[in-house]
Write a protein that holds these residues in place. Structure first.
Motif, PDB file in Angstrom:
ATOM      1  N   UNK A 142       0.730  -1.623   0.851  1.00  0.00           N
ATOM      2  CA  UNK A 142       0.169  -0.140   0.029  1.00  0.00           C
ATOM      3  C   UNK A 142       0.601   1.262  -0.216  1.00  0.00           C
ATOM      4  N   UNK A 143       1.806   1.493   0.459  1.00  0.00           N
ATOM      5  CA  UNK A 143       3.378   2.673   0.833  1.00  0.00           C
ATOM      6  C   UNK A 143       4.175   2.821  -0.029  1.00  0.00           C
ATOM      7  N   UNK A 144       4.739   1.737  -0.427  1.00  0.00           N
ATOM      8  CA  UNK A 144       6.344   1.120  -0.157  1.00  0.00           C
ATOM      9  C   UNK A 144       6.050   1.243  -1.808  1.00  0.00           C
ATOM     10  N   UNK A 145       5.676  -0.018  -2.542  1.00  0.00           N
ATOM     11  CA  UNK A 145       5.875  -0.651  -3.831  1.00  0.00           C
ATOM     12  C   UNK A 145       5.095  -0.447  -4.639  1.00  0.00           C
ATOM     13  N   UNK A 146       4.460   0.260  -5.220  1.00  0.00           N
ATOM     14  CA  UNK A 146       3.313   0.863  -5.695  1.00  0.00           C
ATOM     15  C   UNK A 146       2.808  -0.548  -6.822  1.00  0.00           C
ATOM     16  N   UNK A 147       1.499  -0.317  -6.803  1.00  0.00           N
ATOM     17  CA  UNK A 147       1.515  -0.884  -8.199  1.00  0.00           C
ATOM     18  C   UNK A 147       1.687  -0.117  -9.828  1.00  0.00           C
ATOM     19  N   UNK A 148       1.702  -0.730 -10.347  1.00  0.00           N
ATOM     20  CA  UNK A 148       2.598   0.238 -11.398  1.00  0.00           C
ATOM     21  C   UNK A 148       1.738   0.518 -12.380  1.00  0.00           C
TER      22      UNK A 148
END
Length: 153
Positions: A142-148
């Protein structure tokens, strides 16, 4: 793990990669914690009377391993929030969710007065870590590795 085996299940692939990286980081933290608290041979470790401190130190090292693995492999197709804010968010989430196993360890050690290796590891590294991992999985996505862009989380 190749996504060709799960072409319509990208979340499943991410979960498996997340768990694999987490397992490696957990081994690093687990060995470090047990070395610091219980020693590698007969007798206690240097931090036997300070298990919370030992847990935090060992998990800081494990966190470094986890970030490298998650960034390079598990979430490599996701965008990082920012060069500085991404890692800051990652370690902030790690620190916040570390409260869960620390509370479990503190209850075992100071409330129940259990200080043997089995009790320490069950409370911190099984119960606490399991609950903490659920919180981290959601927070990292949710906060670090965001969806492309153009793809939902």
């Amino acid at each position: 793990m190749s996504t060709r085996f799960f072409p319509r299940r990208p979340a499943l692939v991410e979960v498996l990669k997340f768990l694999t990286v987490g397992a490696g980081a957990t081994i690093v933290a687990l060995v470090g914690f047990n070395h610091l608290v219980h020693g590698l041979g007969p007798g206690s470790g240097r931090l036997h009377e300070r298990p919370i401190e030992a847990y935090i130190l060992a998990n800081l090292l494990g966190g470094l391993v986890a970030y490298a693995g998650l960034r390079a492999w598990a979430f490599r197709e996701r965008q990082v929030r920012g060069a500085v804010s991404g890692p800051v968010a990652f370690f902030s989430i790690g620190a916040a969710t570390m409260v869960i196993p620390v509370i479990c360890l503190a209850i075992s050690r100071y409330l129940l007065r259990l200080d043997d290796p089995l009790s320490d590891n069950l409370s911190a590294n099984v119960i606490g870590l399991g609950l903490g991992n659920l919180a981290r999985w959601w927070a990292f996505r949710a906060f670090v590795f965001l969806a492309p862009e153009g793809r939902s989380a």
